[in-house]
Scaffold this active site. Structure first.
Site, PDB file in Angstrom:
ATOM      1  N   ASP A   1       7.773  -5.879   1.899  1.00  0.00           N
ATOM      2  CA  ASP A   1       6.809  -6.952   0.444  1.00  0.00           C
ATOM      3  C   ASP A   1       8.233  -8.359   0.166  1.00  0.00           C
ATOM      4  OD1 ASP A   1       6.203  -7.617  -1.768  1.00  0.00           O
ATOM      5  OD2 ASP A   1       4.518  -6.162  -1.433  1.00  0.00           O
TER       6      ASP A   1
ATOM      7  N   TYR B   1       4.646 -11.490 -11.690  1.00  0.00           N
ATOM      8  CA  TYR B   1       5.241  -9.770 -12.271  1.00  0.00           C
ATOM      9  C   TYR B   1       6.595 -11.410 -13.193  1.00  0.00           C
ATOM     10  CZ  TYR B   1       4.667  -8.385  -7.613  1.00  0.00           C
ATOM     11  OH  TYR B   1       4.045  -7.265  -6.218  1.00  0.00           O
TER      12      TYR B   1
ATOM     13  N   ARG C   1      -5.945  -4.470   0.226  1.00  0.00           N
ATOM     14  CA  ARG C   1      -5.346  -5.405  -0.770  1.00  0.00           C
ATOM     15  C   ARG C   1      -4.788  -7.060  -1.236  1.00  0.00           C
ATOM     16  NH1 ARG C   1      -6.107  -1.216  -5.672  1.00  0.00           N
ATOM     17  NH2 ARG C   1      -4.305  -0.146  -4.691  1.00  0.00           N
TER      18      ARG C   1
ATOM     19  N   HIS D   1      -7.393 -11.036  -0.872  1.00  0.00           N
ATOM     20  CA  HIS D   1      -8.423 -11.153  -2.270  1.00  0.00           C
ATOM     21  C   HIS D   1      -7.662 -11.001  -3.117  1.00  0.00           C
ATOM     22  CE1 HIS D   1      -7.784  -6.934  -4.414  1.00  0.00           C
ATOM     23  NE2 HIS D   1      -6.390  -7.867  -3.988  1.00  0.00           N
ATOM     24  N   ASP D   2      -6.577 -11.763  -2.028  1.00  0.00           N
ATOM     25  CA  ASP D   2      -5.416 -12.548  -4.031  1.00  0.00           C
ATOM     26  C   ASP D   2      -6.133 -14.123  -3.243  1.00  0.00           C
ATOM     27  OD1 ASP D   2      -4.299 -10.395  -4.959  1.00  0.00           O
ATOM     28  OD2 ASP D   2      -2.994  -9.799  -3.783  1.00  0.00           O
TER      29      ASP D   2
ATOM     30  N   GLN E   1      -7.577 -13.649 -12.211  1.00  0.00           N
ATOM     31  CA  GLN E   1      -6.639 -13.352 -12.006  1.00  0.00           C
ATOM     32  C   GLN E   1      -5.662 -13.920 -10.981  1.00  0.00           C
ATOM     33  OE1 GLN E   1      -5.737  -9.459 -12.661  1.00  0.00           O
ATOM     34  NE2 GLN E   1      -3.514  -9.595 -13.411  1.00  0.00           N
TER      35      GLN E   1
HETATM   36  C1  LIG Z   1      -2.315  -6.834  -4.336  1.00  0.00           C
HETATM   37  S1  LIG Z   1      -1.535  -6.297  -3.945  1.00  0.00           S
HETATM   38  C2  LIG Z   1      -1.635  -4.915  -2.518  1.00  0.00           C
HETATM   39  C3  LIG Z   1      -0.479  -3.917  -2.379  1.00  0.00           C
HETATM   40  C4  LIG Z   1      -0.514  -3.113  -1.832  1.00  0.00           C
HETATM   41  N1  LIG Z   1      -1.176  -3.733  -0.555  1.00  0.00           N
HETATM   42  C5  LIG Z   1      -1.464  -1.716  -1.744  1.00  0.00           C
HETATM   43  O1  LIG Z   1      -3.178  -1.956  -1.647  1.00  0.00           O
HETATM   44  O2  LIG Z   1      -1.315  -1.184  -2.839  1.00  0.00           O
HETATM   45  C6  LIG Z   1      -0.544  -7.582  -2.729  1.00  0.00           C
HETATM   46  C7  LIG Z   1       0.701  -6.717  -2.553  1.00  0.00           C
HETATM   47  O3  LIG Z   1       1.309  -8.577  -2.038  1.00  0.00           O
HETATM   48  C8  LIG Z   1       2.594  -8.612  -1.996  1.00  0.00           C
HETATM   49  N2  LIG Z   1       2.986  -9.916  -1.989  1.00  0.00           N
HETATM   50  C9  LIG Z   1       2.352 -11.166  -2.424  1.00  0.00           C
HETATM   51  N3  LIG Z   1       2.659 -12.281  -1.947  1.00  0.00           N
HETATM   52  C10 LIG Z   1       3.733 -12.112  -1.066  1.00  0.00           C
HETATM   53  C11 LIG Z   1       4.570 -12.796   0.321  1.00  0.00           C
HETATM   54  N4  LIG Z   1       4.920 -14.257   0.244  1.00  0.00           N
HETATM   55  N5  LIG Z   1       4.869 -12.216   0.756  1.00  0.00           N
HETATM   56  C12 LIG Z   1       5.344 -10.899   0.966  1.00  0.00           C
HETATM   57  N6  LIG Z   1       4.527  -9.823  -0.149  1.00  0.00           N
HETATM   58  C13 LIG Z   1       3.838 -10.549  -1.113  1.00  0.00           C
HETATM   59  C14 LIG Z   1       2.835  -7.999  -3.318  1.00  0.00           C
HETATM   60  O4  LIG Z   1       3.984  -8.124  -3.917  1.00  0.00           O
HETATM   61  C15 LIG Z   1       1.791  -7.304  -3.495  1.00  0.00           C
HETATM   62  O5  LIG Z   1       2.934  -5.462  -3.393  1.00  0.00           O
END
Ligand SMILES: C[S@@+](CC[C@H](N)C(=O)[O-])C[C@H]1O[C@@H](n2cnc3c(N)ncnc32)[C@H](O)[C@@H]1O
Length: 256
Positions: free
Chosen positions: A106, A43, A148, A151-152, A202
Site C-alpha cells: 500500500d 486521506y 475493493r 471499483h475505485d 467519492q
Molecule cells: C477501497 S481501499 C480497499 C482496501 C482493502 N483492499 C480492503 O478491501 O479493505 C483502497 C486501498 O488502495 C490503496 N491505494 C490507493 N491507491 C494506491 C496506489 N497507487 N498504490 C498502492 N495502494 C493504493 C489505498 O490506500 C487503500 O488502502
C-alpha cells in the site's frame, strides 16, 4: 464503517444531483479538497485516513473467509494483497491457508499508519511493503489480491493496473479480484447499486458486472477468468495467467 459513512460519504451524497450530472466525485464541494488525486482527497488528514482504515477493515472479519474460500487458493504459497490497507484480509488469508505468506502492499502513509495502529500478531506470516501500484515494481507473488481496488478507478486505470499485475504474474499465477458484483443487467442487487453511487460521489470508479470484470481481465491478458458469487456482500473473480482452455477461453460461473 457507519462512522465513516456518516462523517464523509454522507456529505458527498448531499451533492448527488451534481455528481450524476458531472459524473464525478464531489470532494471539492463537500470538503473543499480537489479530487484529481483520488487518495490525496480521501486521506486529507491523518484522522480521516485512520477513520477510513478502521471502517474498511471490519467487514473482513465477517466476509473475509467466504471470499477467500470461493476458490481453493492453497496452490498459491506467496500472496500479495495490493492496496491491502491495514492487513485485515491478509490476516484472514494466513489463518485460512496455513501454508501461505502475504505481503500487504500500500502507499507509504497507509503502511505507516497500519504498523502504528493495526499491529500484527507475533509470527503472522504477513509483511508490509510501501509503494504505488500504478508505478512501482510489484512484489513477487504467486497470487495477487485486488480487494475493493478496481471499483475505485475508471476503466482505463483498471486496465493499466491489471496489465501491470499480469506482467508481474508467473505462468500459472493469477489475481483474485474481490468486489461487490452487480447483476448481469446492472439492475440489482440494491446494495451493489448503492455502493456504485458511493463510488460516484467519492471516487472515479463504479461497481461492475461479472462480464465487465471478465472483459477487463481478459483484455489485460489473463487466459482464464472465473467468477463466483458468495453468500456474503463481496464476491470473487479468479483470473490466471496461462494458455486459455481450448474451447472456452474465458469461463464465467455466475453462482457457487
Ligand atoms: C477501497 S481501499 C480497499 C482496501 C482493502 N483492499 C480492503 O478491501 O479493505 C483502497 C486501498 O488502495 C490503496 N491505494 C490507493 N491507491 C494506491 C496506489 N497507487 N498504490 C498502492 N495502494 C493504493 C489505498 O490506500 C487503500 O488502502
Amino acid at each position: 464503517m457507519l462512522l465513516y459513512l456518516a462523517r464523509t460519504t454522507y456529505h458527498c451524497w448531499a451533492h448527488l444531483a451534481e455528481a450524476v450530472r458531472e459524473g464525478r466525485s464531489q470532494y471539492l464541494k463537500a470538503f473543499g479538497v480537489p479530487s484529481e488525486e483520488l487518495f490525496t482527497a480521501i486521506y486529507r488528514s491523518e484522522d480521516e485516513r485512520l477513520q477510513f482504515m478502521r471502517g474498511l477493515q471490519d467487514v473482513w472479519g465477517v466476509d473475509g473467509r467466504s471470499v477467500l474460500s470461493a476458490f481453493d487458493l492453497s496452490s498459491f504459497p506467496v500472496i500479495c494483497d495490493l492496496g491491502g490497507c491495514s492487513g485485515a484480509l491478509a490476516k484472514e488469508c494466513v489463518s485460512l491457508y496455513p501454508g501461505c505468506r502475504v505481503t500487504v502492499f500500500d502507499i507509504p502513509e497507509v503502511v505507516q499508519t497500519a504498523k502504528m495502529h493495526f499491529p500484527l500478531p507475533e509470527g503472522a506470516r504477513i509483511r508490509f511493503c510501501e509503494g504505488d501500484f500504478f508505478k512501482d515494481p510489484l512484489p513477487e507473488a504467486d497470487l495477487y489480491i485486488l480487494a475493493r481496488i478496481l471499483h475505485d478507478w475508471r476503466d482505463e486505470k483498471c486496465a493499466h493496473l491489471l496489465e501491470r499485475v499480469y506482467r508481474a504474474c508467473k505462468p500459472g499465477g493469477g489475481v483474485l479480484v474481490v468486489e461487490g458484483l452487480l447483476d448481469a443487467d446492472g439492475r440489482g442487487p440494491l446494495t451493489a447499486q448503492l455502493w456504485s453511487l458511493n463510488m460516484l460521489v467519492q471516487t472515479e470508479g463504479r461497481e461492475r458486472t461479472p462480464a465487465q470484470y471478465c472483459e477487463l481481465l481478459g483484455a489485460a491478458g489473463f487466459g482464464t477468468v472465473c467468477c463466483r458469487r458468495t453468500r456474503g456482500l463481496y464476491h470473487a473473480v479468479l483470473a490466471t495467467r496461462g494458455p486459455p482452455a481450448p474451447c472456452s477461453p474465458r469461463s464465467l460461473v455466475p453462482f457457487n
